[in-house]
Design a protein around this motif. Structure first.
Motif, PDB file in Angstrom:
ATOM      1  N   SER A  74       0.803  -1.112   0.018  1.00 33.21           N
ATOM      2  CA  SER A  74      -0.009   0.019   0.112  1.00 33.21           C
ATOM      3  C   SER A  74       0.865   1.272  -0.070  1.00 33.21           C
ATOM      4  N   TRP A  75       1.871   1.242   0.964  1.00 30.27           N
ATOM      5  CA  TRP A  75       2.741   2.568   0.783  1.00 30.27           C
ATOM      6  C   TRP A  75       3.554   2.408  -0.329  1.00 30.27           C
ATOM      7  N   PHE A  76       4.080   1.508  -0.788  1.00 28.13           N
ATOM      8  CA  PHE A  76       4.869   1.566  -1.889  1.00 28.13           C
ATOM      9  C   PHE A  76       3.958   2.007  -3.177  1.00 28.13           C
ATOM     10  N   ARG A  77       2.899   1.575  -3.416  1.00 24.12           N
ATOM     11  CA  ARG A  77       2.120   2.077  -4.385  1.00 24.12           C
ATOM     12  C   ARG A  77       1.755   3.602  -4.249  1.00 24.12           C
ATOM     13  N   LYS A  78       1.548   4.243  -3.133  1.00 21.70           N
ATOM     14  CA  LYS A  78       1.230   5.518  -3.038  1.00 21.70           C
ATOM     15  C   LYS A  78       2.486   6.173  -3.603  1.00 21.70           C
ATOM     16  N   ALA A  79       3.507   5.853  -3.215  1.00 20.73           N
ATOM     17  CA  ALA A  79       4.730   6.610  -3.744  1.00 20.73           C
ATOM     18  C   ALA A  79       4.913   6.226  -5.182  1.00 20.73           C
ATOM     19  N   ALA A  80       4.910   4.967  -5.613  1.00 26.62           N
ATOM     20  CA  ALA A  80       4.953   4.701  -7.111  1.00 26.62           C
ATOM     21  C   ALA A  80       4.010   5.595  -7.780  1.00 26.62           C
ATOM     22  N   GLU A  81       2.832   5.685  -7.411  1.00 20.61           N
ATOM     23  CA  GLU A  81       1.899   6.681  -8.261  1.00 20.61           C
ATOM     24  C   GLU A  81       2.187   8.036  -8.344  1.00 20.61           C
ATOM     25  N   GLN A  82       3.106   8.366  -7.622  1.00 18.86           N
ATOM     26  CA  GLN A  82       3.447   9.719  -7.544  1.00 18.86           C
ATOM     27  C   GLN A  82       4.794   9.929  -8.283  1.00 18.86           C
ATOM     28  N   ASN A  83       5.117   8.919  -9.181  1.00 23.79           N
ATOM     29  CA  ASN A  83       6.367   8.758 -10.048  1.00 23.79           C
ATOM     30  C   ASN A  83       7.475   8.800  -9.190  1.00 23.79           C
ATOM     31  N   PHE A  84       7.620   8.030  -8.037  1.00 26.42           N
ATOM     32  CA  PHE A  84       8.823   8.327  -7.310  1.00 26.42           C
ATOM     33  C   PHE A  84       9.394   6.931  -7.525  1.00 26.42           C
ATOM     34  N   PRO A  85      10.789   6.937  -8.217  1.00 26.43           N
ATOM     35  CA  PRO A  85      11.395   5.764  -8.720  1.00 26.43           C
ATOM     36  C   PRO A  85      11.708   4.488  -7.603  1.00 26.43           C
ATOM     37  N   PRO A  86      12.125   4.913  -6.503  1.00 29.62           N
ATOM     38  CA  PRO A  86      12.278   4.112  -5.247  1.00 29.62           C
ATOM     39  C   PRO A  86      10.984   3.136  -5.014  1.00 29.62           C
ATOM     40  N   GLY A  87      10.117   4.129  -4.978  1.00 34.17           N
ATOM     41  CA  GLY A  87       8.803   3.353  -4.676  1.00 34.17           C
ATOM     42  C   GLY A  87       8.308   2.574  -5.745  1.00 34.17           C
ATOM     43  N   GLN A  88       8.536   2.881  -7.065  1.00 34.03           N
ATOM     44  CA  GLN A  88       8.191   2.319  -8.190  1.00 34.03           C
ATOM     45  C   GLN A  88       8.779   0.802  -8.125  1.00 34.03           C
ATOM     46  N   PHE A  89      10.331   1.031  -7.972  1.00 32.38           N
ATOM     47  CA  PHE A  89      10.986  -0.138  -7.964  1.00 32.38           C
ATOM     48  C   PHE A  89      10.618  -1.214  -6.701  1.00 32.38           C
ATOM     49  N   ALA A  90      10.440  -0.587  -5.695  1.00 30.08           N
ATOM     50  CA  ALA A  90      10.142  -1.576  -4.445  1.00 30.08           C
ATOM     51  C   ALA A  90       8.611  -2.235  -4.740  1.00 30.08           C
ATOM     52  N   LEU A  91       7.525  -1.484  -5.475  1.00 36.73           N
ATOM     53  CA  LEU A  91       6.400  -2.183  -5.825  1.00 36.73           C
ATOM     54  C   LEU A  91       6.818  -3.195  -6.661  1.00 36.73           C
ATOM     55  N   GLY A  92       7.536  -2.835  -7.551  1.00 33.59           N
ATOM     56  CA  GLY A  92       7.765  -3.926  -8.624  1.00 33.59           C
ATOM     57  C   GLY A  92       8.451  -5.272  -8.069  1.00 33.59           C
ATOM     58  N   GLY A  93       9.411  -4.857  -7.007  1.00 34.32           N
ATOM     59  CA  GLY A  93       9.984  -6.275  -6.238  1.00 34.32           C
ATOM     60  C   GLY A  93       8.904  -6.964  -5.428  1.00 34.32           C
ATOM     61  N   MET A  94       7.832  -6.091  -5.055  1.00 30.88           N
ATOM     62  CA  MET A  94       6.825  -7.051  -4.248  1.00 30.88           C
ATOM     63  C   MET A  94       6.051  -7.819  -5.350  1.00 30.88           C
ATOM     64  N   TYR A  95       5.887  -7.424  -6.399  1.00 29.69           N
ATOM     65  CA  TYR A  95       5.258  -8.051  -7.485  1.00 29.69           C
ATOM     66  C   TYR A  95       6.131  -9.311  -7.908  1.00 29.69           C
ATOM     67  N   LEU A  96       7.240  -8.996  -7.939  1.00 28.44           N
ATOM     68  CA  LEU A  96       8.102  -9.875  -8.519  1.00 28.44           C
ATOM     69  C   LEU A  96       8.278 -11.106  -7.415  1.00 28.44           C
ATOM     70  N   GLN A  97       8.225 -10.918  -6.074  1.00 33.46           N
ATOM     71  CA  GLN A  97       8.364 -11.859  -5.075  1.00 33.46           C
ATOM     72  C   GLN A  97       7.006 -12.339  -4.629  1.00 33.46           C
ATOM     73  N   GLY A  98       5.900 -11.770  -5.021  1.00 33.75           N
ATOM     74  CA  GLY A  98       4.446 -12.294  -4.698  1.00 33.75           C
ATOM     75  C   GLY A  98       4.174 -11.966  -3.275  1.00 33.75           C
ATOM     76  N   ARG A  99       4.693 -10.851  -2.851  1.00 31.89           N
ATOM     77  CA  ARG A  99       4.526 -10.533  -1.375  1.00 31.89           C
ATOM     78  C   ARG A  99       3.525  -9.478  -1.544  1.00 31.89           C
ATOM     79  N   GLY A 100       2.407  -9.557  -0.745  1.00 22.39           N
ATOM     80  CA  GLY A 100       1.211  -8.666  -0.603  1.00 22.39           C
ATOM     81  C   GLY A 100       0.429  -8.367  -1.801  1.00 22.39           C
ATOM     82  N   VAL A 101       0.830  -9.016  -2.992  1.00 21.55           N
ATOM     83  CA  VAL A 101       0.020  -9.125  -3.904  1.00 21.55           C
ATOM     84  C   VAL A 101       0.232 -10.374  -4.716  1.00 21.55           C
TER      85      VAL A 101
END
Length: 167
Positions: A74-101
């Protein structure tokens, strides 16, 4: 894959130190995660993507709070949707690992590429590996080399040569 997870964790450690030299960061550096959380939380709630990414990291690793992958996403997505690269990368990592999504290599590639396009070296490195392996994207040696070369340039500015040799 283990190497990519290690590099993801390394990125979060390095980037958290580079984000800000404020009281929250100082508390985090002292491993006083509860204080860091208390200081970052109001900033994150006000929409600060840096603080949102920091909170996501605390939840992802259970530092100062119970580990909660749903909150991390949830927090990574909020940052990612604001075009914040570390948030985007972290959200991508969660999708890659299947953590929380649910694990979704396509969504992982989508978010990691957004961060890579904004010159985040760790995202460029990951994206290179994804193109090399065909993870979430079509396998493409030329694109893998392109992103690896861009990552190498960015890493030269961030990491000591001894670490770069291991990558």
């Amino acid at each position: 894959m283990q190497r990519l997870i290690f590099v993801f964790a390394l990125f979060l450690s390095i980037s958290s130190a580079a984000w800000a030299s404020d009281a929250a960061q100082e508390a985090y550096d002292r491993a006083d995660y509860a204080t860091a959380f208390a200081l970052w939380q109001p900033r994150a709630a006000e929409g600060d993507p840096q603080a949102q990414t920091a909170l996501g990291s605390l939840f992802a690793y259970g530092r100062g709070v119970a580990r909660d992958d749903d909150q991390a996403v949830s927090w990574f997505r909020k940052a990612a949707e604001q075009n914040f690269p570390p948030g985007q990368f972290a959200l991508g990592g969660m999708y890659l690992q299947g953590r929380g999504v649910p694990a979704d290599a396509g969504q992982a590639a989508f978010w990691i590429q957004k961060a890579a396009e904004q010159d985040l070296p760790i995202a460029q490195f990951y994206l290179s590996g994804m193109y090399e392996a065909g993870t979430g994207v079509s396998q493409d040696a030329e694109k893998a080399k392109y992103w690896k070369d861009k990552a190498d340039v960015g890493f030269r500015d961030l990491l000591p040569a001894s670490v770069l040799k291991q990558l």
